[in-house]
Design a protein around this motif. Structure first.
Motif, PDB file in Angstrom:
ATOM      1  N   ARG A   1       5.770 101.722  71.429  1.00  0.00           N
ATOM      2  CA  ARG A   1       4.412 102.255  71.337  1.00  0.00           C
ATOM      3  C   ARG A   1       3.851 102.122  69.919  1.00  0.00           C
ATOM      4  N   THR A   2       4.679 102.453  68.914  1.00  0.00           N
ATOM      5  CA  THR A   2       4.216 102.409  67.524  1.00  0.00           C
ATOM      6  C   THR A   2       3.933 100.973  67.092  1.00  0.00           C
ATOM      7  N   TRP A   3       4.773 100.040  67.502  1.00  0.00           N
ATOM      8  CA  TRP A   3       4.588  98.623  67.167  1.00  0.00           C
ATOM      9  C   TRP A   3       3.281  98.095  67.762  1.00  0.00           C
ATOM     10  N   ILE A   4       3.048  98.443  69.031  1.00  0.00           N
ATOM     11  CA  ILE A   4       1.806  98.042  69.709  1.00  0.00           C
ATOM     12  C   ILE A   4       0.595  98.684  69.043  1.00  0.00           C
ATOM     13  N   ARG A   5       0.685  99.988  68.825  1.00  0.00           N
ATOM     14  CA  ARG A   5      -0.458 100.776  68.360  1.00  0.00           C
ATOM     15  C   ARG A   5      -0.808 100.526  66.900  1.00  0.00           C
ATOM     16  N   ASP A   6       0.194 100.361  66.044  1.00  0.00           N
ATOM     17  CA  ASP A   6      -0.044 100.326  64.598  1.00  0.00           C
ATOM     18  C   ASP A   6       0.071  98.940  63.975  1.00  0.00           C
ATOM     19  N   PHE A   7       0.623  97.974  64.715  1.00  0.00           N
ATOM     20  CA  PHE A   7       0.738  96.615  64.147  1.00  0.00           C
ATOM     21  C   PHE A   7       0.100  95.551  65.042  1.00  0.00           C
ATOM     22  N   TYR A   8       0.625  95.378  66.239  1.00  0.00           N
ATOM     23  CA  TYR A   8       0.234  94.207  67.034  1.00  0.00           C
ATOM     24  C   TYR A   8      -1.229  94.265  67.462  1.00  0.00           C
ATOM     25  N   PHE A   9      -1.651  95.353  68.076  1.00  0.00           N
ATOM     26  CA  PHE A   9      -3.032  95.417  68.538  1.00  0.00           C
ATOM     27  C   PHE A   9      -4.038  95.494  67.384  1.00  0.00           C
ATOM     28  N   PRO A  10      -3.784  96.262  66.318  1.00  0.00           N
ATOM     29  CA  PRO A  10      -4.712  96.188  65.175  1.00  0.00           C
ATOM     30  C   PRO A  10      -4.808  94.785  64.575  1.00  0.00           C
ATOM     31  N   SER A  11      -3.698  94.028  64.611  1.00  0.00           N
ATOM     32  CA  SER A  11      -3.726  92.638  64.112  1.00  0.00           C
ATOM     33  C   SER A  11      -4.648  91.780  64.973  1.00  0.00           C
TER      34      SER A  11
ATOM     35  N   LYS B   1     -13.624  83.306  52.447  1.00  0.00           N
ATOM     36  CA  LYS B   1     -14.292  84.540  52.870  1.00  0.00           C
ATOM     37  C   LYS B   1     -13.312  85.488  53.550  1.00  0.00           C
ATOM     38  N   ILE B   2     -12.437  84.925  54.367  1.00  0.00           N
ATOM     39  CA  ILE B   2     -11.448  85.751  55.067  1.00  0.00           C
ATOM     40  C   ILE B   2     -10.535  86.462  54.081  1.00  0.00           C
ATOM     41  N   ILE B   3     -10.031  85.698  53.120  1.00  0.00           N
ATOM     42  CA  ILE B   3      -9.111  86.285  52.135  1.00  0.00           C
ATOM     43  C   ILE B   3      -9.816  87.358  51.317  1.00  0.00           C
ATOM     44  N   LYS B   4     -11.042  87.072  50.915  1.00  0.00           N
ATOM     45  CA  LYS B   4     -11.789  88.023  50.088  1.00  0.00           C
ATOM     46  C   LYS B   4     -12.070  89.323  50.839  1.00  0.00           C
ATOM     47  N   GLU B   5     -12.491  89.204  52.108  1.00  0.00           N
ATOM     48  CA  GLU B   5     -12.894  90.392  52.860  1.00  0.00           C
ATOM     49  C   GLU B   5     -11.706  91.118  53.486  1.00  0.00           C
ATOM     50  N   ASP B   6     -10.761  90.360  54.070  1.00  0.00           N
ATOM     51  CA  ASP B   6      -9.660  91.003  54.787  1.00  0.00           C
ATOM     52  C   ASP B   6      -8.603  91.571  53.855  1.00  0.00           C
TER      53      ASP B   6
ATOM     54  N   MET C   1      -3.438  93.860  59.172  1.00  0.00           N
ATOM     55  CA  MET C   1      -3.842  92.477  58.914  1.00  0.00           C
ATOM     56  C   MET C   1      -2.987  91.849  57.833  1.00  0.00           C
ATOM     57  N   LYS C   2      -2.625  92.621  56.825  1.00  0.00           N
ATOM     58  CA  LYS C   2      -1.767  92.092  55.758  1.00  0.00           C
ATOM     59  C   LYS C   2      -0.374  91.762  56.311  1.00  0.00           C
ATOM     60  N   SER C   3       0.164  92.648  57.128  1.00  0.00           N
ATOM     61  CA  SER C   3       1.462  92.364  57.745  1.00  0.00           C
ATOM     62  C   SER C   3       1.364  91.181  58.705  1.00  0.00           C
ATOM     63  N   PHE C   4       0.195  91.055  59.363  1.00  0.00           N
ATOM     64  CA  PHE C   4      -0.038  89.924  60.270  1.00  0.00           C
ATOM     65  C   PHE C   4       0.016  88.608  59.497  1.00  0.00           C
ATOM     66  N   ALA C   5      -0.523  88.602  58.268  1.00  0.00           N
ATOM     67  CA  ALA C   5      -0.431  87.408  57.426  1.00  0.00           C
ATOM     68  C   ALA C   5       1.032  87.094  57.113  1.00  0.00           C
TER      69      ALA C   5
ATOM     70  N   ILE D   1       0.790  88.178  46.425  1.00  0.00           N
ATOM     71  CA  ILE D   1       0.499  89.044  47.562  1.00  0.00           C
ATOM     72  C   ILE D   1       1.216  88.598  48.831  1.00  0.00           C
ATOM     73  N   PHE D   2       1.142  87.312  49.160  1.00  0.00           N
ATOM     74  CA  PHE D   2       1.708  86.844  50.415  1.00  0.00           C
ATOM     75  C   PHE D   2       3.205  87.118  50.554  1.00  0.00           C
ATOM     76  N   PRO D   3       4.021  86.965  49.506  1.00  0.00           N
ATOM     77  CA  PRO D   3       5.444  87.312  49.667  1.00  0.00           C
ATOM     78  C   PRO D   3       5.660  88.767  50.060  1.00  0.00           C
ATOM     79  N   SER D   4       4.851  89.688  49.533  1.00  0.00           N
ATOM     80  CA  SER D   4       5.008  91.101  49.900  1.00  0.00           C
ATOM     81  C   SER D   4       4.582  91.335  51.346  1.00  0.00           C
ATOM     82  N   PHE D   5       3.573  90.579  51.819  1.00  0.00           N
ATOM     83  CA  PHE D   5       3.169  90.687  53.223  1.00  0.00           C
ATOM     84  C   PHE D   5       4.309  90.226  54.126  1.00  0.00           C
ATOM     85  N   HIS D   6       4.947  89.131  53.751  1.00  0.00           N
ATOM     86  CA  HIS D   6       6.056  88.587  54.542  1.00  0.00           C
ATOM     87  C   HIS D   6       7.208  89.589  54.585  1.00  0.00           C
TER      88      HIS D   6
END
Length: 350
Positions: free
Chosen positions: A98-108, A232-237, A248-252, A304-309
């Protein structure tokens, strides 16, 4: 071209040939030999013929980075649902899912749709309007708006059903549970499997439909226009706050992991793999990852990207993969939050 039909068949645990089996430390394949051999790849998309070397045209890769991630995470969750028959004994599995769906996958997914509707769409719609392509505009945007609304409805149903399963299992210890209660829990689990299968089928068809139109638009207007949109995506997201911004950061980071990047987060720093969790070959070659990262500005790419990974691998991937095991590593609270200190836990704050 008829769309493929994706069926969620939970009873079978047989691994398809593209899924990796665990390799023991005594494997006869030496590290030097494995480095010299082309790595095996698996593309879940059918919008383009799969290339065994994992090399694809750039205008497809621009879409595959998010879309392959969405599909492969969907497969990961589908696989995890197969291991929830013992949720009465291990009710934490319902909380993790539930937490994975609610807080990561669906928000992504929400964030990805926002990118399409607020950045990619308007940017290329303006370019198409200049060329008088009104028919193509109606075809693309009419379908997108309809599909996104349908997906939102299905995602809401999945999330509500995942919550219902959590409520049904709350307080269970796996000891002296009545048959009536067991049946009630398993009924909620079956309902979750069914609505999730419906969502997954809809999502896969939607992604394929986009991949039959959008890569051609990207190719038509060239790399420079795509780079403008990506900037634009990088700047805004990357500046977004809140739960969606964090997801979104974890999704990256999941982009990089599903592509098989070894540069942004070292394999030596990863936790031990869960043998029963889903293991898929990367979808692309290292060269494709290199091209993707080359288009990212220097600061996000290096800092930034290594920390997201890392965040994705050590928190969200662990969360869904542990559902396939019988040991609770994260020990989430019933509301999905982490305990203040989890000894032996290799997760990091989301």
């Amino acid at each position: 071209v008829p769309h493929p039909v994706y069926v969620c068949s939970f009873p079978s645990l047989v691994r398809p040939p593209h899924i990796l089996e665990p390799v023991s430390a005594s494997s006869p394949i030496s590290s030097s030999r494995s480095r010299s051999m082309p790595r095996s790849t698996y593309l879940s998309a059918t919008s383009i013929p799969a290339n065994p070397n994992g090399d694809y045209p750039q205008h497809y890769c621009d879409w595959f980075f998010p879309h392959e991630t969405i599909r492969r995470e969907a497969l990961r969750a589908e696989h995890a649902l197969r291991y929830m028959e013992n949720v009465v004994e291990y009710p934490w599995k319902a909380v993790n899912f539930r937490t994975w769906i609610r807080d990561f996958y669906f928000p992504s997914i929400h964030a990805h749709h926002d990118v399409e509707e607020d950045i990619i769409g308007p940017h290329f719609k303006a370019l198409l309007e200049k060329q008088g392509e009104n028919t193509l505009i109606l075809q693309v945007w009419g379908s997108k708006e309809h599909d996104h609304k349908g997906l939102l409805d299905l995602m809401s149903k999945v999330e509500r059903q995942a919550e219902a399963l959590c409520i049904e299992t709350q307080g269970l210890t796996g000891v002296n549970t009545s048959q009536h209660k067991i049946n009630a829990v398993l009924a909620q689990l079956q309902a979750l499997r069914e609505i999730y299968a419906t969502f997954k089928a809809f999502m896969f068809i939607h992604l394929e439909e986009e991949e039959r139109v959008w890569p051609g638009i990207f190719e038509r207007f060239g790399k420079e226009e795509v780079k403008k949109a990506i900037a634009k995506i990088i700047k805004e997201d990357m500046s977004k706050g809140g739960s969606e911004g964090a997801a979104m950061k974890s999704f990256a980071g999941a982009f990089l992991d599903n592509a098989g990047s070894t540069k942004t987060f070292s394999a030596s720093k990863r936790p031990a793999e869960i043998p029963t969790a889903l293991k898929l070959d990367p979808w692309c070659s290292e060269a494709v990852i290199g091209r993707f990262l080359a288009d990212v500005p220097w600061i996000p790419r290096k800092l930034i990207f290594p920390s997201f990974h890392k965040r994705y691998v050590l928190h969200w991937k662990v969360m869904i993969d542990t559902v396939c095991a019988d040991k609770d590593i994260l020990r989430l609270r019933p509301n999905g939050s982490l305990p203040v200190k989890a000894s032996g836990c290799f997760c990091i704050a989301a």
